[in-house]
Design an enzyme around this catalytic site. Structure first.
Site: not given
Length: 196
Positions: A74-76
């Protein structure tokens, strides 16, 4: 850390927030973070950027596993006025970011990627966030708490930075770091049950 007995899933992240969110939906998992260069590519859109990083994290983690399991990456990132706002490295950078967000709407984009061998699924979730009007003094005081240092856009909605958020449109959990409805759907599609 998630329960490891019979865990079919590995979380490719050191983020305590992502661990807590995955635990919240009852998924057994282990944690194996990877370290990647998170520099955006020239002309890369925010959506393409987070999707590329989420997939790269999941693939890098999968490649390191002794026992092959499904891997969630995941990446934000925070996006405003065509700019990707990453993690601040100095107080001045943090204050500058927060003052850009002050009194404005911005977007938080979180990508998730599930990798199982050659197979991969990805999803990008966008949430609109409106900030109250901030003063430079508030921003400096917030930096002193230590919270902004590892946060995209220099704030954490689930922590002390919550006081800066007037309203959101979209997924709260995506702003924290893992969109739970979309994650559950991706896991279900891969045969991994929630609420265990």
């Amino acid at each position: 850390m998630g329960r490891s007995e019979s865990a079919q899933l590995v979380l490719a992240s050191a983020s305590p927030r992502r661990k807590e969110l995955l635990q919240q939906i009852g998924v057994p998992f282990t944690v194996a973070p990877v370290d990647l260069d998170e520099t955006p590519l020239p002309e890369e859109s925010a959506a393409a950027y987070v999707e590329r990083l989420a997939l790269a994290k999941a693939r890098a983690c999968f490649a390191q596993l002794q026992e092959k399991k499904k891997v969630l990456g995941s990446d934000t990132t925070v996006h405003m006025d065509g700019k990707i706002l990453g993690k601040p490295e100095t107080e001045a950078e943090s204050v500058e970011m927060l003052m850009q967000l002050s009194g404005q709407w911005h977007q938080v984009l979180t990508a998730i990627a599930l990798v199982d061998g050659e197979q991969s699924q990805t999803c990008v979730v966008t949430t609109d966030v409106e900030f109250v009007t901030l003063t430079p003094e508030q921003c400096r005081a917030y930096w002193q708490t230590g919270e902004p240092r590892d946060k995209a856009g220099s704030y954490g909605i689930q922590g002390l930075g919550a006081v800066f958020v007037r309203q959101i449109r979209g997924s709260y959990s995506a702003v924290v770091g893992l969109p739970l409805a979309e994650t559950a759907a991706l896991l279900d599609n891969a045969g991994i049950q929630i609420w265990q």
